[in-house]
Design an enzyme around this catalytic site. Structure first.
Site, mmCIF file in Angstrom:
data_model
loop_
_atom_site.group_PDB
_atom_site.id
_atom_site.type_symbol
_atom_site.label_atom_id
_atom_site.label_comp_id
_atom_site.label_asym_id
_atom_site.label_seq_id
_atom_site.Cartn_x
_atom_site.Cartn_y
_atom_site.Cartn_z
ATOM 1 N N LYS A 89 0.807 -1.225 0.000
ATOM 2 C CA LYS A 89 0.000 0.000 0.000
ATOM 3 C C LYS A 89 0.840 1.275 0.000
ATOM 4 O O LYS A 89 0.425 2.295 -0.524
ATOM 5 C CB LYS A 89 -0.956 0.004 1.189
ATOM 6 C CG LYS A 89 -2.072 -1.012 1.022
ATOM 7 C CD LYS A 89 -3.244 -0.716 1.921
ATOM 8 C CE LYS A 89 -4.431 -1.596 1.574
ATOM 9 N NZ LYS A 89 -4.216 -3.015 1.947
ATOM 10 N N GLU A 111 -9.913 7.120 3.784
ATOM 11 C CA GLU A 111 -10.817 6.214 4.484
ATOM 12 C C GLU A 111 -10.035 4.940 4.746
ATOM 13 O O GLU A 111 -9.094 4.625 4.022
ATOM 14 C CB GLU A 111 -12.040 5.901 3.608
ATOM 15 C CG GLU A 111 -11.886 4.748 2.620
ATOM 16 C CD GLU A 111 -10.852 4.977 1.521
ATOM 17 O OE1 GLU A 111 -10.562 6.153 1.208
ATOM 18 O OE2 GLU A 111 -10.324 3.984 0.998
ATOM 19 N N SER A 377 1.690 -9.862 -0.969
ATOM 20 C CA SER A 377 1.289 -8.467 -0.793
ATOM 21 C C SER A 377 1.617 -7.869 0.578
ATOM 22 O O SER A 377 1.825 -6.670 0.688
ATOM 23 C CB SER A 377 -0.205 -8.312 -1.068
ATOM 24 O OG SER A 377 -0.964 -9.181 -0.255
HETATM 25 C C1 LIG Z 1 -5.100 -4.041 1.672
HETATM 26 C C2 LIG Z 1 -4.417 -5.321 1.386
HETATM 27 C C3 LIG Z 1 -4.827 -6.172 0.329
HETATM 28 C C4 LIG Z 1 -6.041 -5.898 -0.510
HETATM 29 O O1 LIG Z 1 -5.995 -4.717 -1.237
HETATM 30 P P1 LIG Z 1 -5.781 -4.700 -2.824
HETATM 31 O O2 LIG Z 1 -6.075 -3.288 -3.197
HETATM 32 O O3 LIG Z 1 -6.722 -5.684 -3.425
HETATM 33 O O4 LIG Z 1 -4.366 -5.083 -3.070
HETATM 34 C C5 LIG Z 1 -4.102 -7.325 0.080
HETATM 35 N N1 LIG Z 1 -3.024 -7.659 0.828
HETATM 36 C C6 LIG Z 1 -2.602 -6.881 1.850
HETATM 37 C C7 LIG Z 1 -1.418 -7.311 2.632
HETATM 38 C C8 LIG Z 1 -3.277 -5.691 2.163
HETATM 39 O O5 LIG Z 1 -2.851 -4.928 3.172
#
Ligand SMILES: *Cc1c(COP(=O)(O)O)cnc(C)c1O
Length: 393
Positions: A89, A111, A377
């Site tokens: 993010k 948000e 992610s």
């Molecule tokens: C917020 C988040 C997601 C989901 O958000 P996307 O916009 O779909 O990427 C996925 N993995 C992690 C670790 C997150 O913090």
């Protein structure tokens, strides 16, 4: 067929800017300027320098040997979990804070649901010395206390949204209301590839650094910049958009999107938007979303707060409808097992969102020679108590 946005802000039939009249000047200012600002050499230099020296990029592309042996294929993990603040993010919030500065904005609003995007926004506001206001549902504030404390320590003001279901959707409404009331000095940092045009495209471009790196890293390690598959979990879809971006037009690279099935796609407690969604409008864009017969948005459910979203970004609606990406839904139980498996085989504790993507290897067989890149992610520190309770560790 193109998988990029057209000049009106649509991916196929999805996207656009369905916004109240009073928001028009804010969104229009951004629409007219975002590409120009992003193309400025100064902007690119500062963005790249912060990604390198502050976020810690490039993130490694790690060949997961034991996981690969177990599933008899070649698995690479793109380690977004190693970024500052623990997920992908921050790539977007760094880009948007620089955008806000170029547009002369002094005040940032956001948000947040689980609080991950709120923390990434509070972080870049502290970095740049800008005022930061984060709207968060009252229920989410209670269940995500550590992230609320982080945001406050970073100097952000967390304002509870106490209407409706007191969750993400209501926090978003409050943020939009704030933006309408403060059109001149405020920038709204949206946390995924959702919202009215130009947000989905702008966020995808900031996250595209992920696939830009995958290409040269694979070239280095495999002598070929293109994998056979790219896999990512999808909440709103920003980590997936970043991992897919430079492969979108190359159909030899197969794309797999993993959604949260919660307790089962048809259990009534799910967030599997592509299976359950119909065309509708959410957060200012036309996309697929979970809704009742009379068009009321259905409350989503997933064990992972980051996938607990009733829609997907318009890019993903288009990838689904056109068949460019394969969509697979993974249950809470399957994700939790896959998360534990990664700990035991590779010594990496993944976020529960990411664990959904990892569960693909039990669902779908790959060939021994396939090169599979998976977007890791985020890290699982924030999820330890959920893992502990689930496994009674
Ligand atoms: C917020 C988040 C997601 C989901 O958000 P996307 O916009 O779909 O990427 C996925 N993995 C992690 C670790 C997150 O913090």
């Amino acid at each position: 067929m193109t998988y990029n946005i057209n000049e009106k802000g649509y991916y196929g039939e999805f996207g656009g800017a369905y916004i109240p009249e009073m928001l028009y000047p804010n969104v229009e200012e951004l629409r007219l300027k975002y590409l120009e600002v992003m193309a400025e050499p100064d902007f690119q230099t500062e963005f790249k320098a912060l990604l390198k020296n502050y976020v810690g990029r490039p993130s490694p592309l790690y060949f997961a040997k034991r996981l690969s042996e177990k599933y008899n294929t070649k698995i690479y993990l793109k380690r977004e979990d190693l970024n500052h603040t623990g997920a992908h993010k921050i790539n977007n919030t760094i880009g948007q804070i620089l955008m806000a500065q170029r547009l002369g904005k002094k005040r940032i609003i956001a948000e947040t649901g689980a609080g991950q995007h709120g923390v990434a926004t509070a972080t870049v506001c502290a970095l740049m010395g800008l005022e930061c206001i984060v709207y968060m549902g009252e229920i989410d504030i209670a269940r995500q206390a550590p992230n609320v404390a982080r945001m406050q320590m970073l100097g952000a003001k967390v304002i509870p949204a106490s209407s409706g279901s007191k969750t993400l959707k209501d926090a978003t409404n409050e943020a939009i209301r704030d933006w309408i009331n403060n059109p001149v000095d405020t920038h709204y940092i949206i946390g995924s590839v959702v919202g009215p045009h130009p947000y989905p495209d702008m966020v995808a471009r900031f996250q595209a650094i992920v696939s830009e790196e995958i290409k040269w890293q694979l070239q280095e390690q495999e002598g070929n910049p293109n994998p056979d598959y790219v896999i990512a979990c999808v909440g709103g879809g920003s980590n997936a958009a970043g991992a897919y971006y430079h492969f979108l037009e190359d159909t030899n690279v197969k794309l797999i999107a993993v959604e949260a099935a919660g307790k089962g796609v048809n259990s009534g407690e799910s967030a599997a938007t592509s299976s359950l969604g119909k065309i509708g409008i959410i957060h200012g864009s036309k996309t697929l979303l979970m809704q009742s017969k009379d068009g009321q948005i259905t409350e989503p459910y997933s064990i992972s707060a980051g996938l607990d979203y009733p829609g997907v970004g318009p890019l993903h609606a288009h990838l689904f409808q056109s068949g460019r990406a394969e969509f697979i839904a993974i249950t809470d139980d399957e994700a939790m097992e896959a998360g534990l498996e990664l700990c035991q085989l590779e010594g990496i504790i993944p976020a529960i969102e990411t664990a959904h993507a990892l569960a693909i290897f039990k669902e779908k067989p790959f060939q021994p020679n396939d090169i599979v890149v998976l977007s890791l992610s985020g890290r699982g520190d924030k999820d330890l108590s959920t893992y502990n309770n689930y496994f009674n560790i």
